[in-house]
Write a protein that holds these residues in place. Sequence first.
Motif, PDB file in Angstrom:
ATOM      1  N   TRP A  31       0.767  -1.138  -0.028  1.00 55.46           N
ATOM      2  CA  TRP A  31       0.128   0.091   0.099  1.00 55.46           C
ATOM      3  C   TRP A  31       0.805   1.323  -0.090  1.00 55.46           C
ATOM      4  O   TRP A  31       0.547   2.300  -0.723  1.00 55.46           O
ATOM      5  N   VAL A  32       1.934   1.334   0.893  1.00 51.30           N
ATOM      6  CA  VAL A  32       2.691   2.577   0.816  1.00 51.30           C
ATOM      7  C   VAL A  32       3.611   2.450  -0.636  1.00 51.30           C
ATOM      8  O   VAL A  32       3.464   3.552  -1.138  1.00 51.30           O
ATOM      9  N   LEU A  33       4.156   1.713  -0.960  1.00 46.98           N
ATOM     10  CA  LEU A  33       5.133   1.552  -2.088  1.00 46.98           C
ATOM     11  C   LEU A  33       4.262   1.932  -3.429  1.00 46.98           C
ATOM     12  O   LEU A  33       4.823   2.499  -4.301  1.00 46.98           O
ATOM     13  N   GLN A  34       2.891   1.329  -3.519  1.00 46.15           N
ATOM     14  CA  GLN A  34       2.104   1.394  -4.709  1.00 46.15           C
ATOM     15  C   GLN A  34       1.935   3.001  -5.070  1.00 46.15           C
ATOM     16  O   GLN A  34       1.524   3.268  -6.251  1.00 46.15           O
ATOM     17  N   HIS A  35       2.101   3.808  -3.918  1.00 50.41           N
ATOM     18  CA  HIS A  35       1.925   5.197  -4.441  1.00 50.41           C
ATOM     19  C   HIS A  35       3.133   5.749  -5.412  1.00 50.41           C
ATOM     20  O   HIS A  35       2.767   6.899  -5.675  1.00 50.41           O
ATOM     21  N   TRP A  36       4.404   5.307  -5.279  1.00 54.17           N
ATOM     22  CA  TRP A  36       5.393   5.806  -5.677  1.00 54.17           C
ATOM     23  C   TRP A  36       5.953   4.877  -6.862  1.00 54.17           C
ATOM     24  O   TRP A  36       6.860   5.338  -7.713  1.00 54.17           O
ATOM     25  N   ILE A  37       5.991   3.577  -6.702  1.00 58.44           N
ATOM     26  CA  ILE A  37       6.236   2.631  -7.813  1.00 58.44           C
ATOM     27  C   ILE A  37       5.274   1.867  -8.480  1.00 58.44           C
ATOM     28  O   ILE A  37       4.288   1.752  -8.077  1.00 58.44           O
ATOM     29  N   VAL A  39       2.765  -1.108  -9.602  1.00 59.27           N
ATOM     30  CA  VAL A  39       2.072  -1.908  -8.590  1.00 59.27           C
ATOM     31  C   VAL A  39       2.655  -3.062  -8.506  1.00 59.27           C
ATOM     32  O   VAL A  39       2.631  -3.922  -7.569  1.00 59.27           O
ATOM     33  N   ASN A  40       3.095  -3.879  -9.616  1.00 61.26           N
ATOM     34  CA  ASN A  40       3.873  -5.014  -9.510  1.00 61.26           C
ATOM     35  C   ASN A  40       4.932  -5.229  -8.580  1.00 61.26           C
ATOM     36  O   ASN A  40       5.278  -6.193  -8.030  1.00 61.26           O
ATOM     37  N   VAL A  41       5.863  -4.229  -8.747  1.00 59.99           N
ATOM     38  CA  VAL A  41       6.974  -4.062  -8.106  1.00 59.99           C
ATOM     39  C   VAL A  41       6.747  -3.934  -6.571  1.00 59.99           C
ATOM     40  O   VAL A  41       7.406  -4.715  -5.703  1.00 59.99           O
ATOM     41  N   ALA A  42       5.814  -3.166  -6.395  1.00 60.72           N
ATOM     42  CA  ALA A  42       5.420  -3.058  -5.066  1.00 60.72           C
ATOM     43  C   ALA A  42       4.702  -4.084  -4.418  1.00 60.72           C
ATOM     44  O   ALA A  42       5.163  -4.386  -3.155  1.00 60.72           O
ATOM     45  N   TYR A  43       3.809  -4.753  -5.125  1.00 63.40           N
ATOM     46  CA  TYR A  43       3.177  -5.999  -4.607  1.00 63.40           C
ATOM     47  C   TYR A  43       4.444  -7.043  -4.458  1.00 63.40           C
ATOM     48  O   TYR A  43       4.390  -7.684  -3.383  1.00 63.40           O
ATOM     49  N   THR A  44       5.519  -7.320  -5.336  1.00 66.31           N
ATOM     50  CA  THR A  44       6.666  -8.137  -5.140  1.00 66.31           C
ATOM     51  C   THR A  44       7.364  -7.900  -3.964  1.00 66.31           C
ATOM     52  O   THR A  44       7.830  -8.720  -3.237  1.00 66.31           O
ATOM     53  N   ILE A  45       7.846  -6.726  -3.696  1.00 61.03           N
ATOM     54  CA  ILE A  45       8.563  -6.312  -2.370  1.00 61.03           C
ATOM     55  C   ILE A  45       7.904  -6.547  -1.407  1.00 61.03           C
ATOM     56  O   ILE A  45       8.602  -7.255  -0.289  1.00 61.03           O
ATOM     57  N   GLY A  46       6.539  -6.477  -1.192  1.00 61.83           N
ATOM     58  CA  GLY A  46       5.748  -6.666  -0.138  1.00 61.83           C
ATOM     59  C   GLY A  46       5.693  -8.235   0.254  1.00 61.83           C
ATOM     60  O   GLY A  46       5.826  -8.816   1.367  1.00 61.83           O
TER      61      GLY A  46
END
Length: 131
Positions: A31-37, A39-46
């Motif tokens: 949720w935090v990362l998807q605002h800046w990068i 969404v697939n990358v944010a989902y993967t990091i999470g």
Amino acid sequence: MNMKKKETFGEIIRFGIVGCLAVAVHYGIYWVLQHWINVNVAYTIGYFLSFLMNYYLSAHFTFHEKTSAKNGIGFGGAHLVNYLMHIVLFNFFLWLGLSRELAPFAVLAIAVPTNFVLVRFVFKHLKSKRK
């Protein structure tokens, strides 16, 4: 309730507790990362960060096993399958028009039961092979 069913019921309850924590970590990071990068990358990091916590807690708390290279590889393999299912379903639900905030929850409805079966197999199958 016989001992085997009682043990399995306890595993399911503990799996649920660990799973809720893993989901909270995964979704919070996403949720935090998807605002800046992307969404697939944010989902993967999470997913990856929650995976690390999930492995440790699944071994020690859910299945009362020690972490080892063998169950770590099995857990990683099960989660590779799980991750691929997650990312495909995530993109499918986005394609269907679900919001970026809700799509992960639709994924969980399918992935969590599947993941329990895979992870339980890793810990129980490997344990029975050691005996």
